[in-house]
Scaffold this motif. Sequence first.
Motif, PDB file in Angstrom:
ATOM      1  N   VAL A 161       0.832  -1.203   0.000  1.00  0.00           N
ATOM      2  CA  VAL A 161       0.000   0.000   0.000  1.00  0.00           C
ATOM      3  C   VAL A 161       0.870   1.257   0.000  1.00  0.00           C
ATOM      4  CG1 VAL A 161      -1.590   1.375   1.414  1.00  0.00           C
ATOM      5  CG2 VAL A 161      -2.019  -1.051   1.059  1.00  0.00           C
ATOM      6  N   ASP A 218      10.460   3.590   6.254  1.00  0.00           N
ATOM      7  CA  ASP A 218      10.255   2.189   6.626  1.00  0.00           C
ATOM      8  C   ASP A 218      11.302   1.811   7.659  1.00  0.00           C
ATOM      9  OD1 ASP A 218       8.471  -0.182   5.034  1.00  0.00           O
ATOM     10  OD2 ASP A 218      10.000  -0.873   6.434  1.00  0.00           O
ATOM     11  N   LYS A 260      15.063  -2.547   2.865  1.00  0.00           N
ATOM     12  CA  LYS A 260      14.077  -2.036   1.894  1.00  0.00           C
ATOM     13  C   LYS A 260      14.457  -0.617   1.477  1.00  0.00           C
ATOM     14  CE  LYS A 260       9.756  -4.423   2.799  1.00  0.00           C
ATOM     15  NZ  LYS A 260       8.379  -4.386   3.224  1.00  0.00           N
ATOM     16  N   THR A 316      -1.315  -4.686   9.482  1.00  0.00           N
ATOM     17  CA  THR A 316      -2.190  -5.028  10.618  1.00  0.00           C
ATOM     18  C   THR A 316      -2.522  -6.524  10.507  1.00  0.00           C
ATOM     19  OG1 THR A 316      -4.028  -4.192   9.259  1.00  0.00           O
ATOM     20  CG2 THR A 316      -3.257  -2.772  11.038  1.00  0.00           C
ATOM     21  N   GLU A 336      -4.411  -5.378  -5.175  1.00  0.00           N
ATOM     22  CA  GLU A 336      -3.050  -5.763  -5.536  1.00  0.00           C
ATOM     23  C   GLU A 336      -3.062  -6.242  -6.969  1.00  0.00           C
ATOM     24  OE1 GLU A 336      -0.629  -8.287  -2.982  1.00  0.00           O
ATOM     25  OE2 GLU A 336      -1.411  -7.155  -1.287  1.00  0.00           O
ATOM     26  N   LYS A 353      -7.592 -12.079   6.722  1.00  0.00           N
ATOM     27  CA  LYS A 353      -7.368 -11.396   8.007  1.00  0.00           C
ATOM     28  C   LYS A 353      -8.511 -10.423   8.335  1.00  0.00           C
ATOM     29  CE  LYS A 353      -4.518  -7.311   6.976  1.00  0.00           C
ATOM     30  NZ  LYS A 353      -5.473  -6.277   7.286  1.00  0.00           N
TER      31      LYS A 353
HETATM   32  P1  NAD Z   1       3.181  -4.664   4.059  1.00  0.00           P
HETATM   33  O1  NAD Z   1       3.491  -5.664   5.100  1.00  0.00           O
HETATM   34  O2  NAD Z   1       3.442  -4.969   2.615  1.00  0.00           O
HETATM   35  O3  NAD Z   1       3.956  -3.331   4.393  1.00  0.00           O
HETATM   36  C1  NAD Z   1       4.035  -2.746   5.656  1.00  0.00           C
HETATM   37  C2  NAD Z   1       5.365  -2.014   5.793  1.00  0.00           C
HETATM   38  O4  NAD Z   1       5.349  -1.247   6.986  1.00  0.00           O
HETATM   39  C3  NAD Z   1       6.573  -2.946   5.891  1.00  0.00           C
HETATM   40  O5  NAD Z   1       7.522  -2.580   4.908  1.00  0.00           O
HETATM   41  C4  NAD Z   1       7.126  -2.678   7.316  1.00  0.00           C
HETATM   42  O6  NAD Z   1       8.520  -2.775   7.386  1.00  0.00           O
HETATM   43  C5  NAD Z   1       6.651  -1.268   7.555  1.00  0.00           C
HETATM   44  N1  NAD Z   1       6.538  -0.889   8.972  1.00  0.00           N
HETATM   45  C6  NAD Z   1       5.922  -1.558   9.981  1.00  0.00           C
HETATM   46  N2  NAD Z   1       6.011  -0.843  11.119  1.00  0.00           N
HETATM   47  C7  NAD Z   1       6.701   0.284  10.845  1.00  0.00           C
HETATM   48  C8  NAD Z   1       7.093   1.411  11.603  1.00  0.00           C
HETATM   49  N3  NAD Z   1       6.777   1.544  12.895  1.00  0.00           N
HETATM   50  N4  NAD Z   1       7.795   2.384  10.994  1.00  0.00           N
HETATM   51  C9  NAD Z   1       8.106   2.278   9.688  1.00  0.00           C
HETATM   52  N5  NAD Z   1       7.737   1.250   8.907  1.00  0.00           N
HETATM   53  C10 NAD Z   1       7.038   0.257   9.475  1.00  0.00           C
HETATM   54  O7  NAD Z   1       1.649  -4.286   4.261  1.00  0.00           O
HETATM   55  P2  NAD Z   1       0.590  -3.835   3.138  1.00  0.00           P
HETATM   56  O8  NAD Z   1       0.128  -4.987   2.335  1.00  0.00           O
HETATM   57  O9  NAD Z   1       1.118  -2.619   2.436  1.00  0.00           O
HETATM   58  O10 NAD Z   1      -0.635  -3.406   4.055  1.00  0.00           O
HETATM   59  C11 NAD Z   1      -0.582  -2.266   4.896  1.00  0.00           C
HETATM   60  C12 NAD Z   1      -1.972  -1.996   5.437  1.00  0.00           C
HETATM   61  O11 NAD Z   1      -2.858  -1.662   4.366  1.00  0.00           O
HETATM   62  C13 NAD Z   1      -2.612  -3.204   6.157  1.00  0.00           C
HETATM   63  O12 NAD Z   1      -3.380  -2.740   7.226  1.00  0.00           O
HETATM   64  C14 NAD Z   1      -3.516  -3.791   5.088  1.00  0.00           C
HETATM   65  O13 NAD Z   1      -4.618  -4.472   5.645  1.00  0.00           O
HETATM   66  C15 NAD Z   1      -3.990  -2.535   4.377  1.00  0.00           C
HETATM   67  N6  NAD Z   1      -4.381  -2.763   2.980  1.00  0.00           N
HETATM   68  C16 NAD Z   1      -3.643  -3.568   2.183  1.00  0.00           C
HETATM   69  C17 NAD Z   1      -4.024  -3.747   0.860  1.00  0.00           C
HETATM   70  C18 NAD Z   1      -3.230  -4.635  -0.051  1.00  0.00           C
HETATM   71  O14 NAD Z   1      -3.701  -4.893  -1.156  1.00  0.00           O
HETATM   72  N7  NAD Z   1      -2.069  -5.128   0.357  1.00  0.00           N
HETATM   73  C19 NAD Z   1      -5.148  -3.100   0.357  1.00  0.00           C
HETATM   74  C20 NAD Z   1      -5.865  -2.266   1.186  1.00  0.00           C
HETATM   75  C21 NAD Z   1      -5.471  -2.090   2.510  1.00  0.00           C
END
Ligand code: NAD
Length: 437
Positions: A11, A30, A35, A86, A155, A265
């Motif tokens: 995201v 990040d 990364k 999350t 995605e 989830k």
């Molecule tokens: P992801 O795991 O791909 O990315 C999360 C990133 O956050 C990681 O790179 C991690 O290192 C970083 N991170 C975690 N804690 C941190 C901190 N304190 N400081 C800095 N960086 C930190 O997750 P994602 O798939 O991008 O999803 C993120 C959120 O968006 C989730 O809640 C998910 O449910 C929601 N979401 C995801 C999608 C999707 O298609 N993947 C779509 C809509 C919503």
Amino acid sequence: MKVGIIGTGYVGLPTGVGLAELGNEVICIDREPQKIEALKAGKITLYEEGLEELFRKNVAAGRIRFTTSMREGVENADLVIIAVGTPPHPVTKEADMKYVHAAATELAAYLKGYTVIATKSTVPVGTGDDIEALINNKNPFADFDVVSLPEFLREGFAVYDFFHPDRIVVGANTEKARSVIKELYKPFEGKTKMLFVQRRSSETIKYASNAFLAMKIHYINEMANFCEKTGADITEVAQGMGLDNRIGPKFLNPGPGYGGSCFPKDTMAMSYMARQNGVEMTLINAAITGNIRRKQEMADRILEMVKNIENPKIAVLGLAFKDGTDDCRESPAMEVIRHLLEKEANITAYDPKAMGTACQLLGDKISYADDMYGCLKEADVLVVLTEWKEFKNLDLAQAALLMNRKNIVDCRNLIDMDEAIKNGFRYQGIGRKVLDN
Ligand code: NAD
């Protein structure tokens, strides 16, 4: 606008690149140094169609930068977007809020001047209040508003969806915060619907939407089971249903169950939240249990196809949870493979984009092929688990020559059934009868 984005995952990164393309000054933060090092070196860290070109363009233009420093990303920002994971809590399956809470606590110290904190992570209802309390606790003088800005991107289509959203939902409790978000999305004015609601409604809209889509998938999978028993064809049934405007044709493709990092989830988190509030979500609960069972059912049907063969070789096409992405989190393909491995199956797999991510999860428990035809060599059954378009173009005559036995279990109804029969295959799709030539 100066925007800090916390989290450069599926995201955060497309959002950062998209906002930079719209002319904002973006800093992506990040906590994973490798990364950030890769991104700084101009290397994209995940696959999304069209992302790499846009990333390069905006890096070159100086509109997007990358850092591990919260201070650098937050202190000058007008808007800070939280886009951290999350994941499901390992025990309760509620949304694990440790990353969101950590991000909120870490950013608090660096807020300068009025800042809007927008949550794009999918978070339980009431999280906005929690973030507010965490920041106030850490920095009582901070001038800020917390907004819920749920992300609806798919995605595989993240870049397209960023520029063509169906709707933008904003949960803001103050006019000042609303005007900042309006400014951010000004380029979309007149092009998409912007819905301003209470913060708690916005947080709920995201879960309610994802749970609904998951239930729609579960529903069509159950209908497919019914069709298999009765001689109806689910493809025709889905087509007939989808022509009803009230139902619509999307998410009526039967398959090996829903997967990915969101639906499993989010349905579990929604169910947990409901229980906490004394509400029973019977439909969502049925989808959750049915969807878990579905992967086992798919593995059983593959094993059934090769039950008379000693040490059968299974060729798996598709590892990602859907086409267009390298993401294997909660991929039905991964789950089906795990069930097959419990029976000590001999598996070779191929995926156009997800070989690296799959290998991280499965290691050397399976073999990996360089292309689809390499995967089919001496196989006893061909199994389709992800709906990549290129699998549709598989030359079945060539496949028949390469394989030891001509069996197909098509968990995505992707292969041309008539062509398969013509080429001597035994074919089993989803929601159709098993067909022999
Ligand atoms: P992801 O795991 O791909 O990315 C999360 C990133 O956050 C990681 O790179 C991690 O290192 C970083 N991170 C975690 N804690 C941190 C901190 N304190 N400081 C800095 N960086 C930190 O997750 P994602 O798939 O991008 O999803 C993120 C959120 O968006 C989730 O809640 C998910 O449910 C929601 N979401 C995801 C999608 C999707 O298609 N993947 C779509 C809509 C919503």
